[in-house]
Enzyme design. Structure first.
Site, short mmCIF file in Angstrom:
data_model
loop_
_atom_site.label_atom_id
_atom_site.label_comp_id
_atom_site.label_asym_id
_atom_site.label_seq_id
_atom_site.Cartn_x
_atom_site.Cartn_y
_atom_site.Cartn_z
N LEU A 6 -3.28 -13.54 -2.19
CA LEU A 6 -4.31 -12.92 -3.02
C LEU A 6 -3.77 -11.76 -3.84
O LEU A 6 -4.18 -11.56 -4.99
CB LEU A 6 -5.45 -12.41 -2.13
CG LEU A 6 -6.20 -13.47 -1.32
CD1 LEU A 6 -7.25 -12.80 -0.42
CD2 LEU A 6 -6.87 -14.48 -2.24
N VAL A 11 -1.30 -9.38 0.57
CA VAL A 11 -2.59 -9.73 1.18
C VAL A 11 -2.82 -11.22 0.97
O VAL A 11 -2.78 -11.71 -0.17
CB VAL A 11 -3.74 -8.92 0.57
CG1 VAL A 11 -5.08 -9.32 1.21
CG2 VAL A 11 -3.51 -7.43 0.76
N LYS A 38 -2.99 -8.88 6.00
CA LYS A 38 -2.15 -7.96 5.25
C LYS A 38 -0.80 -7.86 5.94
O LYS A 38 -0.69 -7.39 7.08
CB LYS A 38 -2.82 -6.58 5.19
CG LYS A 38 -2.08 -5.57 4.31
CD LYS A 38 -2.90 -4.30 4.19
CE LYS A 38 -2.24 -3.30 3.26
NZ LYS A 38 -3.04 -2.05 3.11
N ASP A 55 -6.71 7.53 -0.86
CA ASP A 55 -6.31 6.65 -1.98
C ASP A 55 -7.56 6.06 -2.65
O ASP A 55 -7.64 4.86 -2.88
CB ASP A 55 -5.40 5.53 -1.47
CG ASP A 55 -4.60 4.87 -2.59
OD1 ASP A 55 -4.48 5.47 -3.67
OD2 ASP A 55 -4.11 3.74 -2.39
N PRO A 94 -10.23 2.92 -8.51
CA PRO A 94 -11.00 1.72 -8.86
C PRO A 94 -10.50 0.45 -8.18
O PRO A 94 -11.31 -0.43 -7.85
CB PRO A 94 -10.85 1.64 -10.38
CG PRO A 94 -10.65 3.05 -10.81
CD PRO A 94 -9.83 3.68 -9.72
#
Length: 486
Positions: A22, A30, A45, A141, A144
């Site tokens: 992904l 991931v 992950k 962290d 967006p």
């Protein structure tokens, strides 16, 4: 045996089979995977790089496992896999989410999003951060790319560089500093992890959502230092003043001047176009104009007008009773906080007037008391109800929206005064947001208010809310419950 590892089809720890890659980042990959034991889709992950990346994966799993909130992606498992060369690599199994990140939304739009949508997302992120901070976890962290817009609401992702609040920052390599455009100034000074760092990230997130770019649109630490010397780009004047003020406070260089996550959540929730805001399930959609819907101020119970009663009898008795009535009326009018204008404690209420063919003599004004203006002739007023009946009559004049706003205001004031624990206040606010004043009536409203009443009793028994505040909150909730239509 796969020549390339990891690869689609690889089975990790005899349970998790990789399906599709992904995302690939500097520190991890991931994968979409299948949990063959429980027959469900998950996200896996896998850290990339040296043993430091592996250690950070373990830290991420431990810290994220502390959190249980609908606005935070859940961690299911932490395991280890064996590479073809015999080395061991840890991996984290997480909730698999569908949707798009805020970064993707901004990219697709080619510019800023409507501010109404931005404050809805920001309020959901602030709520998730408040839960994380209450558990002693600092994300570090916020950006967006780590905020996912899912069909069920907003989700905060990737606790890869998170830390426990107060933990020393001993990273001399800068690997855990995150992305330069979103890093808080104190991170560069090596200060211990603190929740205020996430509020700076929230300010950057809000800034980028309403302008299309972060306040410092840079790619390197050197560019960041040069940009900070000139200050951030100004916010558009077309935004609501309260939103501009909140973003500016979040971006303050001094962490102590930034709001808490709970304070930011409350400020943003008041700006959400659809109120009360369902911040995590589901995300409210702003109206086309982007204008906020302003909740009316909580209705204030006005004292009923004083009523003079003069009994029929001898002239001396009538004059004495009327004089006392005038004194009580003036005292009630001076006290704007009174909900019931009646006789003082311990006094006996005068009897209703007895019909008589002859008028009672009017009292003469006392030299020491101001005279009341003459009232126009009208029919005899109704008898004054007892205090409890007056309170119920006042509550019945409220709308569901105004009564709900009173409950929310009571929770916020209680939290600010230290009479409601922050985690308890957050619990109450989450339940209150599920009540829609435009749709919830009848059994639905009654059931939700009853749930809140049970929660108040439970939290009071646990010591999460003071007895006085619990009593006040129960009164407000009872008023709200009385508005349910059959």
């Amino acid at each position: 045996m796969h020549d390339v590892w990891p690869a689609a089809g690889v089975l990790l720890a005899s349970r998790y089979r990789l399906v599709t890659l992904l995302e690939t980042g500097g520190m991890a990959q991931v994968w979409r995977a299948t949990d063959e034991l429980l027959d469900r889709h998950v996200a896996v992950k896998l850290p990339a790089g040296d043993t430091r990346a592996a250690h950070m994966a373990w830290r991420e799993a431990r810290l994220a496992a502390r959190l249980s909130h609908p606005g935070i992606a859940a961690v299911h498992d932490y395991r280890e896999a064996v590479r073809p060369d015999g080395s061991v690599v840890p991996f984290v199994v997480m909730e698999l989410l569908s949707g798009e990140t805020v970064a993707a939304r901004l990219c697709d739009a080619g510019g800023p999003m409507p501010w109404g949508e931005a404050v809805s997302i920001g309020a959901a992120v602030a709520e998730a951060l408040a839960a994380a901070h209450a558990a002693g976890v600092v994300h570090r962290d916020i950006k967006p790319g780590n905020v996912m817009l899912c069909p069920g609401g907003v989700k905060l992702l990737d606790f890869g560089i998170s830390a426990a609040a107060g933990e020393p920052d001993d990273d001399e390599t800068g690997v855990s500093f995150g992305t330069p455009a979103y890093a808080a100034p104190e991170r560069l000074d090596g200060k211990p992890a603190e929740p205020a760092t996430d509020l700076y990230g929230l300010g950057v997130l809000l800034f980028e959502m309403v302008t299309g770019d972060p306040p410092y649109d840079v790619n390197t630490w050197e560019e960041l230092a040069a940009a900070q010397a000139h200050g951030p780009t100004p916010l558009p004047g077309s935004l609501p003043a309260r939103l501009r003020e909140l973003i500016t406070r979040c971006l303050d260089d001094d962490p102590h001047r930034r709001p808490t996550a709970a304070q930011a959540r409350r400020a943003l929730a008041r700006l959400v176009p659809s109120a009360p805001a369902r911040l995590t399930i589901p995300l409210p959609k702003p109206p086309p104009t982007g204008h906020a819907k302003v909740l009316p101020a909580p209705a204030r119970e006005a004292a009923p007008p004083p009523i003079r009663r003069i009994t029929v009898g001898i002239a001396l008795a009538a004059t004495a009773v009327a004089f006392i009535a005038v004194i009580n009326a003036v005292g009630s009018a001076d006290d704007g906080r009174a909900e019931f204008a009646g006789p003082p404690a311990g006094a006996t209420s005068p009897s209703p007037p007895t019909p008589s063919s002859s008028p009672s003599p009017s009292p003469s004004p006392s030299p020491s008391a101001p005279s009341a203006p003459a009232a126009p002739a009208q029919s005899a007023p109704p008898p004054v109800p007892p205090p409890s009946a007056t309170a119920r009559t006042t509550a019945a004049t409220l709308t569901v929206e105004a009564a709900l706003s009173r409950v929310q205001d009571t929770v916020e004031r209680g939290e600010d005064a230290g009479e409601i624990r922050p985690d308890v206040a957050l619990d109450f606010q989450n339940l209150l947001r599920l009540i829609d004043p435009d749709a919830e009536t009848g059994a639905g409203l009654t059931e939700q208010v009853d749930q809140l009443l049970r929660k108040v009793r439970q939290r009071a028994n646990e010591g999460g809310i003071t007895k006085t505040q619990a009593t006040l909150l129960r009164e407000r909730l009872t008023d709200l419950r009385s508005l349910a239509t059959p």
